[in-house]
Design an enzyme around this catalytic site. Structure first.
Site, PDB file in Angstrom:
ATOM      1  N   PHE A 219     152.156  37.241 125.331  1.00  0.00           N
ATOM      2  CA  PHE A 219     150.942  37.859 125.700  1.00  0.00           C
ATOM      3  C   PHE A 219     150.131  36.812 126.789  1.00  0.00           C
ATOM      4  O   PHE A 219     150.521  35.659 126.790  1.00  0.00           O
ATOM      5  CB  PHE A 219     149.877  38.163 124.585  1.00  0.00           C
ATOM      6  CG  PHE A 219     149.585  36.858 123.835  1.00  0.00           C
ATOM      7  CD1 PHE A 219     148.466  36.154 123.984  1.00  0.00           C
ATOM      8  CD2 PHE A 219     150.197  36.472 122.636  1.00  0.00           C
ATOM      9  CE1 PHE A 219     148.284  34.958 123.182  1.00  0.00           C
ATOM     10  CE2 PHE A 219     150.072  35.478 121.755  1.00  0.00           C
ATOM     11  CZ  PHE A 219     148.906  34.886 122.013  1.00  0.00           C
ATOM     12  N   GLY A 313     153.849  39.214 117.589  1.00  0.00           N
ATOM     13  CA  GLY A 313     152.896  38.103 118.203  1.00  0.00           C
ATOM     14  C   GLY A 313     153.710  37.414 119.077  1.00  0.00           C
ATOM     15  O   GLY A 313     154.867  37.638 119.189  1.00  0.00           O
ATOM     16  N   ASP A 314     153.081  36.198 119.732  1.00  0.00           N
ATOM     17  CA  ASP A 314     153.907  35.166 120.509  1.00  0.00           C
ATOM     18  C   ASP A 314     154.613  36.265 121.789  1.00  0.00           C
ATOM     19  O   ASP A 314     153.680  36.729 122.682  1.00  0.00           O
ATOM     20  CB  ASP A 314     155.113  34.585 120.248  1.00  0.00           C
ATOM     21  CG  ASP A 314     154.284  33.399 118.805  1.00  0.00           C
ATOM     22  OD1 ASP A 314     153.203  33.483 118.766  1.00  0.00           O
ATOM     23  OD2 ASP A 314     155.311  32.352 118.581  1.00  0.00           O
ATOM     24  N   ASN A 315     155.666  36.408 121.742  1.00  0.00           N
ATOM     25  CA  ASN A 315     156.324  37.188 122.800  1.00  0.00           C
ATOM     26  C   ASN A 315     156.254  38.595 122.658  1.00  0.00           C
ATOM     27  O   ASN A 315     157.528  39.108 122.948  1.00  0.00           O
ATOM     28  CB  ASN A 315     157.720  36.542 123.281  1.00  0.00           C
ATOM     29  CG  ASN A 315     157.620  34.947 123.708  1.00  0.00           C
ATOM     30  OD1 ASN A 315     156.934  34.236 123.042  1.00  0.00           O
ATOM     31  ND2 ASN A 315     157.986  34.798 124.957  1.00  0.00           N
ATOM     32  N   TRP A 316     155.729  39.111 121.939  1.00  0.00           N
ATOM     33  CA  TRP A 316     155.654  40.755 121.565  1.00  0.00           C
ATOM     34  C   TRP A 316     155.206  41.613 122.640  1.00  0.00           C
ATOM     35  O   TRP A 316     155.509  42.924 122.545  1.00  0.00           O
ATOM     36  CB  TRP A 316     154.684  41.120 120.544  1.00  0.00           C
ATOM     37  CG  TRP A 316     153.225  41.037 120.975  1.00  0.00           C
ATOM     38  CD1 TRP A 316     152.519  40.104 121.265  1.00  0.00           C
ATOM     39  CD2 TRP A 316     152.460  42.210 120.755  1.00  0.00           C
ATOM     40  NE1 TRP A 316     151.173  40.775 121.356  1.00  0.00           N
ATOM     41  CE2 TRP A 316     151.061  42.243 121.198  1.00  0.00           C
ATOM     42  CE3 TRP A 316     152.813  43.693 120.426  1.00  0.00           C
ATOM     43  CZ2 TRP A 316     150.241  42.987 121.310  1.00  0.00           C
ATOM     44  CZ3 TRP A 316     151.759  44.531 120.569  1.00  0.00           C
ATOM     45  CH2 TRP A 316     150.603  44.270 120.870  1.00  0.00           C
TER      46      TRP A 316
END
Length: 665
Positions: A219, A313-316
């Site tokens: 994100f 989350g993170d690289n979603w």
């Protein structure tokens, strides 16, 4: 004596912490162990009688490869500071304010082709022959119009993953290498990603669940030159951009995206912005790509006899669990962070997976677990808030993350979580598979619709922005309320009408945001359709600045339905006689404390004597109801979450639905 319930709990652990891990597994009834960012499970831990989750990073944490292919690093479009020309020439240091350990300018791809200099006073693009680039000093010189404002939109390479950077700073990781994110849209990177996973699965036979954290694109999270967050949008697609992506988009869609389509005047297409057609096209383009590539990796995991779990989350970015392509990935599970009832429902409602898991807060990091602090209140607040939502639709598992060795130093916290895990299992065993009672069906109407189910107004983990907590409270209240909730977009109503089983539509948000709708309300077919639906018996609840877009002598385009409008200063010469507050009203009849509208709204006034004014103070309306044909419009100035406001919302919904007698006390 009742036997202690066990299972459905995932425990974080770390190397050289075997005895303590076994102790807490017993106390919390955990049946799974996981590593966290910064920790690893050793062989002794993996040999315990527990399911083993292993965190897996597809596009970071492989620096040996990344350093050999720096041209395949992930990219972003950034916008410089706004600079005003005071003469004929203007120099802009476009990297000013950015953290150069995170991003560096892309000089490999021709800047005159891929960058854009904007005259922000006129909104025009500055011709490429009217500006020059000094690569050594990161400087653009512009032949300018005096006292016009200018910006530079430029491509950068991301050379430090922002989550690892955050953890690095928070935990003082010192000389630990900066993890470089690479782009699987590039040939070498994609080949490496597949081959590495195949070998990794062979090298990690004790792993039962591959916990993808997440797949490819982070994100949007950009830091400033003080190592502080400069811009963060948990929904942002900014880090998916690359020259190759732009070229492939143009080939597929038949038109080229401009840098401005991404930087968006410096708003970066924040989730609060009404999305443009170009941005929606680009999102769809990225989602299809991510689903296709993620599906290939998940298939490799399944071929190795393991489960594939995604961390929300993170690289979603691009996975959009309520999107059109998520089901194609073939995941077994999704795990996400729980910050309250809304994020709990966001996770528990996700389709196309075998099970869902909530990672509860606090995270076992030193920003919470330090000498002199008590982490129990945060854990208690998180659990109590989420518990209401679990009663409506439970996740299948719960867990925690971080350094177990930190949490172990706080015995009261360990004791409290033991109670939480037992209570969760008790609730789950009693309600799983049971459809709870629902007295109404409520539709939340905004620009995103079902794509962002349970996600309006949200920051990661339900952290609040200053100007959205008065709206977030609506969803928090709904998350545990005995009503069914669906999410509609304006496009849904235009194309398909209002679903026949909806009792009340909620439109809530500040004017011109994606959540209120902005210029969507200038569509006469949309406005007429909702008016007709309310007139025939539907309920419409507006909160804040609903249906707001100044046009045709109205600010609230459904002011006739709501019975109120907002004074913009244009009708101050028109008297407003309707100010009498009703002494009693169904909506407020059992309220025992003062109203709390959060930041509230100024200058709302009633249109005529048919408006039922529920709360009036400071010469303005904050709550009102208005009969409209056989239906009702209701207005609230804001609704931050509280027990009292949850009750207020419930009564409001039943009143708007014209069914006050059906409310269950």
């Amino acid at each position: 004596m009742i036997a202690k319930r066990t299972g459905r709990v995932t425990l974080p652990s770390e190397a050289h912490f075997l005895a303590e891990t076994k102790e807490i597994m017993e106390r919390w009834g955990a049946d799974a162990l996981r590593d966290s960012d910064g920790t690893k499970l050793d062989d002794e831990l993996k040999a315990l009688d527990a399911k083993i989750y292993t965190t897996y990073f597809v596009a970071r944490g492989h620096n040996a490869f990344a350093k050999e292919h720096m041209e395949e690093c992930q990219q972003l479009y950034l916008m410089s500071k706004r600079c005003t020309a005071v003469g004929e020439w203007l120099k802009i240091c476009f990297m000013d304010g950015y953290f150069q350990e995170q991003v560096i300018p892309d000089y490999l791809h021709a800047p005159k082709r891929w960058w854009e200099v904007m005259d922000r006073t006129t909104g025009d693009v500055v011709p490429t022959d009217a500006w020059a680039l000094d690569m050594r000093r990161h400087l653009v010189t512009i032949k300018a119009e005096p006292f016009h404002e200018y910006t530079v939109s430029f491509l950068v390479y991301a050379i430090w993953d922002p989550t690892q950077m955050y953890n690095h700073i928070t935990n003082d990781w010192g000389d630990r290498p900066h993890e470089i994110p690479f782009d699987v849209r590039q040939d070498c990177s994609w080949r490496f990603a597949k081959e590495y996973l195949v070998q990794w699965l062979k090298d990690n036979p004790s792993t039962d669940v591959v916990r993808f954290t997440t797949f490819f694109y982070h994100f949007t999270l950009v830091f400033n030159d003080r190592k502080k967050e400069k811009f963060v949008d948990w929904f942002g697609y900014g880090a998916t951009v690359s020259v190759r992506a732009l070229e492939e988009f143009e080939q597929e869609y038949g038109y080229a995206l401009r840098p401005e389509d991404i930087v968006d005047n410096g708003y970066y297409n924040s989730t609060f912005r009404v999305p443009s057609k170009h941005y929606l096209d680009y999102m769809d383009f990225v989602q299809r790509f991510v689903a296709k590539k993620a599906k290939e990796l998940v298939a490799l995991v399944h071929e190795a006899g393991r489960e594939a779990m995604m961390f929300l989350g993170d690289n979603w970015i691009g996975t959009e669990p309520y999107g059109k392509y998520f089901g194609e990935i073939g995941l077994d599970a999704v795990v996400g962070s729980v910050g309250g009832g809304v994020s709990l429902r966001l996770i528990s409602e996700i389709p196309h997976v075998k099970y869902t898991e909530g990672r509860f807060l606090p995270y076992f990091f030193p920003d919470t677990f330090y000498e002199g602090n008590d982490p129990v209140p945060e854990a208690m607040k998180d659990w109590i808030t989420a518990r209401r939502a679990i009663m409506r639709k439970p996740v299948d598992r719960i867990g925690y993350g971080g350094y177990l060795s930190l949490a172990y130093k706080f015995p009261a916290f360990v004791d409290y979580i033991a109670k939480v895990t037992d209570e969760f299992r008790l609730i789950y065993e009693n309600i799983r598979g049971i459809r709870p009672y629902s007295g109404l069906k409520v539709a939340v109407l905004n620009s995103w619709g079902a794509l962002r189910s349970w996600q309006p107004y949200m920051v990661a983990h339900e952290l609040r922005y200053k100007q959205c907590y008065s709206y977030m409270g609506i969803l928090e209240s709904l998350s545990g309320m005995a009503v069914d909730v669906t999410f509609l977009s304006f496009r849904d109503i235009r194309e398909n009408g209002i679903p026949g089983d909806v009792d009340v539509i909620i439109n809530a948000g500040d004017a011109m945001t994606a959540f209120s709708g902005g210029e969507e309300w200038l569509d006469e077919k949309l406005v007429s359709a909702i008016r007709e639906w309310v007139y025939q018996g539907g309920g419409f609840l507006g909160v804040g600045e609903p249906t707001a877009c100044h046009a045709n002598g109205r600010f609230f385009q459904l002011a006739d339905v709501l019975g109120v409008d907002k004074e913009l200063g244009f009708t101050l010469s028109t008297d407003k006689y309707f100010t009498e507050m009703q002494t009693s009203h169904f909506i407020r009849s059992d309220r025992t404390e003062p109203f709390d509208f959060g930041e509230s709204m100024r200058n709302i006034y009633a249109l005529d004597e048919t408006v039922e004014i529920i709360e009036y103070s400071n010469d303005e309306v904050h709550a009102a109801a208005h009969p409209y044909g056989n239906g009702y419009g209701v207005y609230l100035a804001g609704l931050p979450y509280s027990f009292a406001n949850t009750r207020l919302l419930l009564r409001t919904l039943y009143y708007a639905a014209h069914r006050p007698e059906n409310i269950r006390q």
